[in-house]
Write a protein that holds these residues in place. Structure first.
Motif, PDB file in Angstrom:
ATOM      1  N   GLU A 192       0.749  -0.937   0.125  1.00  0.00           N
ATOM      2  CA  GLU A 192       0.117   0.235   0.010  1.00  0.00           C
ATOM      3  C   GLU A 192       1.056   1.404  -0.166  1.00  0.00           C
ATOM      4  O   GLU A 192       2.189   1.207   0.840  1.00  0.00           O
ATOM      5  CB  GLU A 192      -1.474  -0.491   1.561  1.00  0.00           C
ATOM      6  CG  GLU A 192      -1.807  -1.144   1.327  1.00  0.00           C
ATOM      7  CD  GLU A 192      -2.252  -0.992   2.275  1.00  0.00           C
ATOM      8  OE1 GLU A 192      -3.466  -0.523   2.610  1.00  0.00           O
ATOM      9  OE2 GLU A 192      -1.906  -2.437   3.445  1.00  0.00           O
ATOM     10  N   GLY A 193       0.234   2.185  -0.789  1.00  0.00           N
ATOM     11  CA  GLY A 193       0.986   3.292  -0.493  1.00  0.00           C
ATOM     12  C   GLY A 193       2.562   3.593  -1.536  1.00  0.00           C
ATOM     13  O   GLY A 193       3.404   4.648  -1.745  1.00  0.00           O
ATOM     14  N   SER A 236     -11.594 -13.391  -8.167  1.00  0.00           N
ATOM     15  CA  SER A 236     -10.311 -12.875  -8.446  1.00  0.00           C
ATOM     16  C   SER A 236      -9.982 -11.960  -6.742  1.00  0.00           C
ATOM     17  O   SER A 236     -11.402 -11.075  -6.420  1.00  0.00           O
ATOM     18  CB  SER A 236     -10.494 -11.235  -9.407  1.00  0.00           C
ATOM     19  OG  SER A 236     -11.551 -10.259  -8.950  1.00  0.00           O
ATOM     20  N   GLU A 237      -9.040 -11.497  -6.439  1.00  0.00           N
ATOM     21  CA  GLU A 237      -8.436 -11.036  -5.490  1.00  0.00           C
ATOM     22  C   GLU A 237      -7.503  -9.688  -5.523  1.00  0.00           C
ATOM     23  O   GLU A 237      -6.894  -9.822  -6.547  1.00  0.00           O
ATOM     24  CB  GLU A 237      -7.723 -11.776  -3.962  1.00  0.00           C
ATOM     25  CG  GLU A 237      -7.078 -11.479  -3.219  1.00  0.00           C
ATOM     26  CD  GLU A 237      -7.276 -12.154  -2.185  1.00  0.00           C
ATOM     27  OE1 GLU A 237      -6.088 -12.544  -1.362  1.00  0.00           O
ATOM     28  OE2 GLU A 237      -7.615 -13.861  -1.865  1.00  0.00           O
ATOM     29  N   ILE A 238      -7.217  -8.661  -4.798  1.00  0.00           N
ATOM     30  CA  ILE A 238      -6.717  -7.214  -4.726  1.00  0.00           C
ATOM     31  C   ILE A 238      -6.039  -7.195  -3.922  1.00  0.00           C
ATOM     32  O   ILE A 238      -6.666  -7.451  -2.750  1.00  0.00           O
ATOM     33  CB  ILE A 238      -7.669  -6.199  -5.143  1.00  0.00           C
ATOM     34  CG1 ILE A 238      -7.956  -6.242  -6.690  1.00  0.00           C
ATOM     35  CG2 ILE A 238      -6.514  -5.095  -5.299  1.00  0.00           C
ATOM     36  CD1 ILE A 238      -9.377  -5.543  -6.277  1.00  0.00           C
ATOM     37  N   ARG A 239      -4.474  -7.859  -3.902  1.00  0.00           N
ATOM     38  CA  ARG A 239      -3.907  -7.397  -2.285  1.00  0.00           C
ATOM     39  C   ARG A 239      -2.799  -6.539  -2.468  1.00  0.00           C
ATOM     40  O   ARG A 239      -2.018  -6.276  -3.839  1.00  0.00           O
ATOM     41  CB  ARG A 239      -2.947  -8.666  -2.422  1.00  0.00           C
ATOM     42  CG  ARG A 239      -4.204  -9.919  -1.835  1.00  0.00           C
ATOM     43  CD  ARG A 239      -3.270 -10.980  -2.305  1.00  0.00           C
ATOM     44  NE  ARG A 239      -2.249 -11.736  -2.626  1.00  0.00           N
ATOM     45  CZ  ARG A 239      -3.261 -12.585  -4.110  1.00  0.00           C
ATOM     46  NH1 ARG A 239      -4.103 -12.924  -4.060  1.00  0.00           N
ATOM     47  NH2 ARG A 239      -2.285 -13.344  -5.062  1.00  0.00           N
ATOM     48  N   VAL A 271     -12.372 -10.162  -3.426  1.00  0.00           N
ATOM     49  CA  VAL A 271     -12.143 -10.254  -2.172  1.00  0.00           C
ATOM     50  C   VAL A 271     -10.476  -9.425  -1.842  1.00  0.00           C
ATOM     51  O   VAL A 271      -9.988  -9.382  -3.751  1.00  0.00           O
ATOM     52  CB  VAL A 271     -11.005 -11.550  -2.242  1.00  0.00           C
ATOM     53  CG1 VAL A 271     -10.036 -11.580  -0.471  1.00  0.00           C
ATOM     54  CG2 VAL A 271     -11.835 -12.522  -1.953  1.00  0.00           C
ATOM     55  N   LEU A 272     -10.475  -8.205  -1.407  1.00  0.00           N
ATOM     56  CA  LEU A 272      -9.207  -6.800  -0.974  1.00  0.00           C
ATOM     57  C   LEU A 272      -8.590  -7.501   0.095  1.00  0.00           C
ATOM     58  O   LEU A 272      -9.328  -7.757   1.317  1.00  0.00           O
ATOM     59  CB  LEU A 272     -10.290  -5.903  -0.995  1.00  0.00           C
ATOM     60  CG  LEU A 272     -10.677  -5.460  -2.371  1.00  0.00           C
ATOM     61  CD1 LEU A 272     -11.970  -5.943  -2.599  1.00  0.00           C
ATOM     62  CD2 LEU A 272     -10.870  -3.164  -2.136  1.00  0.00           C
ATOM     63  N   GLN A 273      -7.739  -7.401  -0.640  1.00  0.00           N
ATOM     64  CA  GLN A 273      -6.451  -8.138   1.399  1.00  0.00           C
ATOM     65  C   GLN A 273      -5.355  -6.877   0.969  1.00  0.00           C
ATOM     66  O   GLN A 273      -4.850  -6.948   0.276  1.00  0.00           O
ATOM     67  CB  GLN A 273      -5.992  -9.615   1.741  1.00  0.00           C
ATOM     68  CG  GLN A 273      -7.073 -10.672   1.393  1.00  0.00           C
ATOM     69  CD  GLN A 273      -6.224 -11.416   2.202  1.00  0.00           C
ATOM     70  OE1 GLN A 273      -5.624 -12.015   2.871  1.00  0.00           O
ATOM     71  NE2 GLN A 273      -6.420 -12.347   1.199  1.00  0.00           N
ATOM     72  N   GLN A 274      -5.220  -6.153   2.385  1.00  0.00           N
ATOM     73  CA  GLN A 274      -4.222  -4.720   2.837  1.00  0.00           C
ATOM     74  C   GLN A 274      -4.184  -4.162   1.052  1.00  0.00           C
ATOM     75  O   GLN A 274      -3.523  -3.992   0.779  1.00  0.00           O
ATOM     76  CB  GLN A 274      -2.885  -5.792   2.951  1.00  0.00           C
ATOM     77  CG  GLN A 274      -2.783  -6.651   3.786  1.00  0.00           C
ATOM     78  CD  GLN A 274      -1.330  -7.231   4.046  1.00  0.00           C
ATOM     79  OE1 GLN A 274      -0.572  -7.533   3.341  1.00  0.00           O
ATOM     80  NE2 GLN A 274      -1.449  -7.737   4.943  1.00  0.00           N
ATOM     81  N   VAL A 275      -5.046  -3.473   1.583  1.00  0.00           N
ATOM     82  CA  VAL A 275      -5.384  -2.720   0.103  1.00  0.00           C
ATOM     83  C   VAL A 275      -6.102  -1.244   0.930  1.00  0.00           C
ATOM     84  O   VAL A 275      -6.711  -1.206   1.811  1.00  0.00           O
ATOM     85  CB  VAL A 275      -6.621  -3.155  -0.904  1.00  0.00           C
ATOM     86  CG1 VAL A 275      -7.099  -1.755  -2.401  1.00  0.00           C
ATOM     87  CG2 VAL A 275      -6.506  -4.360  -1.352  1.00  0.00           C
ATOM     88  N   LEU A 328     -13.707  -7.463   2.818  1.00  0.00           N
ATOM     89  CA  LEU A 328     -12.207  -6.978   2.968  1.00  0.00           C
ATOM     90  C   LEU A 328     -11.832  -6.975   4.769  1.00  0.00           C
ATOM     91  O   LEU A 328     -12.501  -8.017   5.134  1.00  0.00           O
ATOM     92  CB  LEU A 328     -13.163  -5.598   3.435  1.00  0.00           C
ATOM     93  CG  LEU A 328     -13.811  -5.052   2.449  1.00  0.00           C
ATOM     94  CD1 LEU A 328     -14.399  -3.268   2.842  1.00  0.00           C
ATOM     95  CD2 LEU A 328     -13.317  -4.515   1.171  1.00  0.00           C
ATOM     96  N   ASN A 329     -10.450  -7.343   4.287  1.00  0.00           N
ATOM     97  CA  ASN A 329      -9.841  -8.196   5.493  1.00  0.00           C
ATOM     98  C   ASN A 329      -8.524  -7.068   5.214  1.00  0.00           C
ATOM     99  O   ASN A 329      -7.371  -6.538   4.380  1.00  0.00           O
ATOM    100  CB  ASN A 329      -9.455  -9.619   4.899  1.00  0.00           C
ATOM    101  CG  ASN A 329      -8.393  -9.924   6.265  1.00  0.00           C
ATOM    102  OD1 ASN A 329      -8.225  -9.305   7.183  1.00  0.00           O
ATOM    103  ND2 ASN A 329      -7.583 -10.572   5.742  1.00  0.00           N
TER     104      ASN A 329
END
Length: 156
Positions: free
Chosen positions: A12-13, A36-39, A70-74, A114-115
């Motif tokens: 992130e960033g 799908s997943e976004i990380r 699914v979103l993780q650490q986004v 969201l995680n």
């Protein structure tokens, strides 16, 4: 995005996907896809940035009807949409059986998980508008399912 394809950044960033707002309510910087997943990245939508004209909608992520995302650490950032500014738009659908009884109808919606997600939605009050814009962290529509775990939502 494409179904069954994940996107992973360097953090992130560090990895930042930036897009301009739109005059279309269903447009977003990233449009999710089935399974799908976004990380580990940041997604940003900017509705207004001088000297460009201001757009009606600023949405970081849109999840289409009946998709699972699914979103993780986004980190999701959205700012300065003239009408609506939102971090996530999760779409849904009303099944109308065509009978006079509304209990015969049902909703099906997208699913968003969201995680460790941070959503920051801002509208700059210095930008002149005719009416107060809508600012939402998550906009779930017509039966969308949102599961939030260890995440934060800030709207200003």
């Amino acid at each position: 995005m494409l179904p069954y394809v994940d996107i992973e950044g360097s953090g992130e960033g560090v990895t930042i996907i930036t897009g301009k707002g739109s005059g279309n309510a269903n447009h977003a910087t990233v449009i999710g896809a089935a399974n799908s997943e976004i990380r580990m990245l940041t997604i940003e939508s900017v509705g207004y940035r001088w000297p460009e004209p201001q757009e009606n909608y600023a949405t970081a992520l849109s999840v289409p009807y009946y998709e699972s995302q699914v979103l993780q650490q986004v980190t999701l950032l959205a700012s300065n949409g003239l009408i609506v500014t939102r971090g996530i738009y999760a779409d849904g659908y009303l099944h109308d059986n065509g009978t006079p009884d509304p209990s015969d109808d049902w909703f099906e919606g997208s699913e968003v998980y969201l995680n460790s997600v941070s959503i920051n939605v801002v509208y700059n009050a210095d930008i002149p508008v005719g009416a107060a814009p809508t600012v939402r962290g998550i906009h779930g529509y017509r039966g969308a399912f949102i599961d939030v775990n260890d995440s934060s939502i800030t709207t200003e």
